[in-house]
Design a protein around this motif. Structure first.
Motif, PDB file in Angstrom:
ATOM      1  N   ILE A  17      60.843  55.374  31.086  1.00 34.53           N
ATOM      2  CA  ILE A  17      60.997  53.649  30.497  1.00 34.53           C
ATOM      3  C   ILE A  17      61.911  53.294  29.473  1.00 34.53           C
ATOM      4  O   ILE A  17      62.172  53.638  28.732  1.00 34.53           O
ATOM      5  CB  ILE A  17      59.240  53.123  29.603  1.00 34.53           C
ATOM      6  CG1 ILE A  17      58.205  53.622  30.497  1.00 34.53           C
ATOM      7  CG2 ILE A  17      58.607  51.731  29.462  1.00 34.53           C
ATOM      8  CD1 ILE A  17      57.162  54.314  29.861  1.00 34.53           C
ATOM      9  N   LEU A  20      64.215  55.755  28.313  1.00 34.78           N
ATOM     10  CA  LEU A  20      63.932  57.231  27.903  1.00 34.78           C
ATOM     11  C   LEU A  20      63.709  57.806  29.251  1.00 34.78           C
ATOM     12  O   LEU A  20      62.656  57.005  30.324  1.00 34.78           O
ATOM     13  CB  LEU A  20      62.224  56.517  27.262  1.00 34.78           C
ATOM     14  CG  LEU A  20      61.473  57.803  26.609  1.00 34.78           C
ATOM     15  CD1 LEU A  20      62.443  58.576  26.059  1.00 34.78           C
ATOM     16  CD2 LEU A  20      59.572  57.240  26.289  1.00 34.78           C
ATOM     17  N   ALA A  41      50.042  69.737  29.328  1.00 35.29           N
ATOM     18  CA  ALA A  41      49.344  70.121  28.347  1.00 35.29           C
ATOM     19  C   ALA A  41      49.942  67.982  27.366  1.00 35.29           C
ATOM     20  O   ALA A  41      50.174  67.595  28.336  1.00 35.29           O
ATOM     21  CB  ALA A  41      50.067  70.078  26.489  1.00 35.29           C
ATOM     22  N   GLY A  43      50.794  64.877  27.012  1.00 36.15           N
ATOM     23  CA  GLY A  43      51.904  64.331  27.281  1.00 36.15           C
ATOM     24  C   GLY A  43      53.336  64.717  28.153  1.00 36.15           C
ATOM     25  O   GLY A  43      54.320  64.898  27.628  1.00 36.15           O
ATOM     26  N   ALA A  44      52.563  66.208  28.581  1.00 35.57           N
ATOM     27  CA  ALA A  44      53.685  66.536  29.673  1.00 35.57           C
ATOM     28  C   ALA A  44      54.325  65.553  30.936  1.00 35.57           C
ATOM     29  O   ALA A  44      55.382  65.269  31.202  1.00 35.57           O
ATOM     30  CB  ALA A  44      52.826  67.596  30.716  1.00 35.57           C
ATOM     31  N   LYS A  46      52.212  63.661  33.331  1.00 38.32           N
ATOM     32  CA  LYS A  46      50.942  63.657  34.558  1.00 38.32           C
ATOM     33  C   LYS A  46      50.922  62.301  35.116  1.00 38.32           C
ATOM     34  O   LYS A  46      50.554  62.316  35.908  1.00 38.32           O
ATOM     35  CB  LYS A  46      49.648  64.695  33.793  1.00 38.32           C
ATOM     36  CG  LYS A  46      50.183  66.235  33.236  1.00 38.32           C
ATOM     37  CD  LYS A  46      48.701  66.377  33.609  1.00 38.32           C
ATOM     38  CE  LYS A  46      47.756  66.293  31.816  1.00 38.32           C
ATOM     39  NZ  LYS A  46      49.000  66.034  30.876  1.00 38.32           N
ATOM     40  N   THR A  47      50.003  61.840  33.907  1.00 39.59           N
ATOM     41  CA  THR A  47      49.538  59.915  34.031  1.00 39.59           C
ATOM     42  C   THR A  47      50.837  59.559  34.165  1.00 39.59           C
ATOM     43  O   THR A  47      51.281  58.324  35.490  1.00 39.59           O
ATOM     44  CB  THR A  47      50.040  59.451  32.875  1.00 39.59           C
ATOM     45  OG1 THR A  47      48.497  59.996  32.152  1.00 39.59           O
ATOM     46  CG2 THR A  47      49.021  58.127  33.055  1.00 39.59           C
ATOM     47  N   THR A  48      52.206  59.701  33.939  1.00 38.23           N
ATOM     48  CA  THR A  48      53.795  59.156  34.792  1.00 38.23           C
ATOM     49  C   THR A  48      53.450  59.770  35.771  1.00 38.23           C
ATOM     50  O   THR A  48      53.984  58.350  37.152  1.00 38.23           O
ATOM     51  CB  THR A  48      54.596  59.815  33.077  1.00 38.23           C
ATOM     52  OG1 THR A  48      54.529  59.133  32.069  1.00 38.23           O
ATOM     53  CG2 THR A  48      56.188  58.490  33.798  1.00 38.23           C
ATOM     54  N   GLU A 165      43.005  62.508  35.296  1.00 41.22           N
ATOM     55  CA  GLU A 165      41.999  62.956  34.519  1.00 41.22           C
ATOM     56  C   GLU A 165      40.742  62.621  34.541  1.00 41.22           C
ATOM     57  O   GLU A 165      39.928  61.668  33.664  1.00 41.22           O
ATOM     58  CB  GLU A 165      42.605  63.425  33.117  1.00 41.22           C
ATOM     59  CG  GLU A 165      43.443  63.458  32.821  1.00 41.22           C
ATOM     60  CD  GLU A 165      44.055  64.775  31.414  1.00 41.22           C
ATOM     61  OE1 GLU A 165      42.828  65.151  31.167  1.00 41.22           O
ATOM     62  OE2 GLU A 165      45.590  64.720  30.547  1.00 41.22           O
ATOM     63  N   GLN A 197      44.756  67.790  31.741  1.00 37.10           N
ATOM     64  CA  GLN A 197      44.686  69.096  31.174  1.00 37.10           C
ATOM     65  C   GLN A 197      44.089  70.423  31.052  1.00 37.10           C
ATOM     66  O   GLN A 197      44.876  71.446  30.495  1.00 37.10           O
ATOM     67  CB  GLN A 197      44.271  68.112  29.998  1.00 37.10           C
ATOM     68  CG  GLN A 197      45.736  67.609  28.688  1.00 37.10           C
ATOM     69  CD  GLN A 197      45.071  67.202  27.477  1.00 37.10           C
ATOM     70  OE1 GLN A 197      44.461  67.744  26.648  1.00 37.10           O
ATOM     71  NE2 GLN A 197      45.707  65.975  27.725  1.00 37.10           N
TER      72      GLN A 197
HETATM   73  N1  LIG Z   1      54.790  53.233  27.739  1.00 36.68           N
HETATM   74  C1  LIG Z   1      55.584  54.711  27.731  1.00 36.68           C
HETATM   75  N2  LIG Z   1      56.186  54.158  26.429  1.00 36.68           N
HETATM   76  C2  LIG Z   1      56.673  55.011  25.554  1.00 36.68           C
HETATM   77  N3  LIG Z   1      56.656  56.292  25.922  1.00 36.68           N
HETATM   78  C3  LIG Z   1      55.247  56.389  26.578  1.00 36.68           C
HETATM   79  C4  LIG Z   1      55.143  55.319  27.268  1.00 36.68           C
HETATM   80  N4  LIG Z   1      54.336  55.833  28.362  1.00 36.68           N
HETATM   81  C5  LIG Z   1      54.242  57.162  28.102  1.00 36.68           C
HETATM   82  N5  LIG Z   1      54.855  58.099  27.020  1.00 36.68           N
HETATM   83  C6  LIG Z   1      55.840  59.148  26.905  1.00 36.68           C
HETATM   84  O1  LIG Z   1      55.752  59.774  28.057  1.00 36.68           O
HETATM   85  C7  LIG Z   1      55.428  61.434  27.797  1.00 36.68           C
HETATM   86  C8  LIG Z   1      54.561  61.547  29.405  1.00 36.68           C
HETATM   87  O2  LIG Z   1      53.247  60.940  28.701  1.00 36.68           O
HETATM   88  P1  LIG Z   1      52.030  60.421  29.973  1.00 36.68           P
HETATM   89  O3  LIG Z   1      50.694  60.120  29.508  1.00 36.68           O
HETATM   90  O4  LIG Z   1      52.402  61.152  31.302  1.00 36.68           O
HETATM   91  O5  LIG Z   1      51.526  62.720  29.792  1.00 36.68           O
HETATM   92  P2  LIG Z   1      50.633  63.380  30.046  1.00 36.68           P
HETATM   93  O6  LIG Z   1      50.677  64.230  30.548  1.00 36.68           O
HETATM   94  O7  LIG Z   1      49.481  62.217  31.003  1.00 36.68           O
HETATM   95  O8  LIG Z   1      49.716  63.008  28.945  1.00 36.68           O
HETATM   96  P3  LIG Z   1      48.077  63.238  28.486  1.00 36.68           P
HETATM   97  O9  LIG Z   1      47.296  64.865  28.856  1.00 36.68           O
HETATM   98  O10 LIG Z   1      48.013  63.343  27.377  1.00 36.68           O
HETATM   99  O11 LIG Z   1      47.550  62.456  29.568  1.00 36.68           O
HETATM  100  C9  LIG Z   1      54.900  61.076  26.832  1.00 36.68           C
HETATM  101  O12 LIG Z   1      55.245  61.937  25.618  1.00 36.68           O
HETATM  102  C10 LIG Z   1      54.638  59.777  26.068  1.00 36.68           C
HETATM  103  O13 LIG Z   1      54.869  59.319  24.719  1.00 36.68           O
END
Ligand SMILES: Nc1ncnc2c1ncn2[C@@H]1O[C@H](COP(=O)(O)OP(=O)(O)OP(=O)(O)O)[C@@H](O)[C@H]1O
Ligand SMILES: [Mg+2]
Length: 239
Positions: A17, A20, A41, A43-44, A46-48, A165, A197
């Motif tokens: 994004i 970043l 964990a 912030g790893a 996964k969602t992205t 999740e 997670q």
């Molecule tokens: N819209 C955004 N703007 C800035 N940073 C973001 C954004 N979305 C995600 N991030 C960052 O990207 C990284 C990965 O986030 P993501 O949500 O993909 O992790 P995750 O593995 O799904 O975590 P969780 O288990 O908490 O759902 C994190 O450091 C998060 O802070």
């Protein structure tokens, strides 16, 4: 569509994004009718990763193929139409819309005849939803809301289901009932990529798993082998 190709292949996907970088060269494969977990964990990434596959975030680099067909960079609705269903993190239901409305929304890309078929299948799979067709989503229990989010995605008639999740906020017994739909989905030809997670939950539900840390895949293997691998826990603890 190439029936012999893996359901989904992600190769060297990088996404972020603004300036970043969040996903950093991720590669993975999901076989036809396989259940694969993406573990990691908070912030790893996964969602992205799931959002990138679903077309909600364009990859800066890399390729994503659905049964051999490149889909990266296409708009989300085209990726849905190509055969990827996405159950987003946090479910993202419309609290004031009814169960029936959500099913309708999910089915709007299918032909009327197919829509009737899919709806029937959803009501068989999730009888609790059938009893609550007129009820607003916001008044459902957490488990029912998760079922509805899954049913809405299945109404798009996907070949690949991305599940972000589904266990969040649910009692263990309810999580189990969500995971119990997997064998049936598999039988219907749906392959599942599950972001989770919880190591125990993810590994119990999947054939294989990938472990993510800081936007990268750091480990992968059979679920049973990973359950015995101390490096998985070390990754979670940041060692
Ligand atoms: N819209 C955004 N703007 C800035 N940073 C973001 C954004 N979305 C995600 N991030 C960052 O990207 C990284 C990965 O986030 P993501 O949500 O993909 O992790 P995750 O593995 O799904 O975590 P969780 O288990 O908490 O759902 C994190 O450091 C998060 O802070
Ligand atoms: Mg997440």
């Amino acid at each position: 569509m190439n029936k012999d190709a893996p359901a989904l292949v992600v190769e060297d996907a990088t996404a972020g994004i603004g300036p970043l970088t969040i996903l950093d060269g991720v590669s993975l494969e999901l076989g036809s009718r396989e259940v694969v977990a993406v573990l990691g964990a908070n912030g790893a990434g996964k969602t992205t990763l799931l959002r990138t596959i679903a077309g909600l975030l364009p990859p800066r680099r890399g390729s994503i193929r659905l049964f051999g067909e490149p889909i990266e960079g296409r708009p989300a609705h085209e990726i849905t139409r190509a055969g990827i269903g996405h159950v987003p993190s946090g479910r993202e239901l419309f609290p004031r819309l009814s169960v029936a409305d959500h099913l309708e929304l999910g089915g709007r890309l299918s032909s009327p005849a197919r829509r009737v078929e899919l709806r029937q299948r959803m009501l068989e799979m999730f009888p609790a939803l059938g009893q609550r067709l007129g009820q607003r989503a916001g008044t459902l229990s957490g488990g029912e809301q998760q079922m509805l989010a899954i049913a809405r995605a299945l109404m798009t008639d996907p070949r690949v289901l991305l599940l972000d999740e589904p266990s969040t906020g649910l009692a263990p017994k309810i999580v189990l009932s969500v995971f119990q739909t997997f064998p049936l989905l598999r039988k219907q030809g749906v392959s599942i990529l599950l972001a989770e997670q919880s190591l125990t939950l993810g590994l119990s539900a999947a054939d294989r798993a990938y472990v993510m840390d800081q936007g990268r895949i750091v480990l992968s293997g059979n679920a049973a082998a990973l359950a015995e691998d101390h490096r998985v826990v070390d990754t979670y603890l940041g060692r």
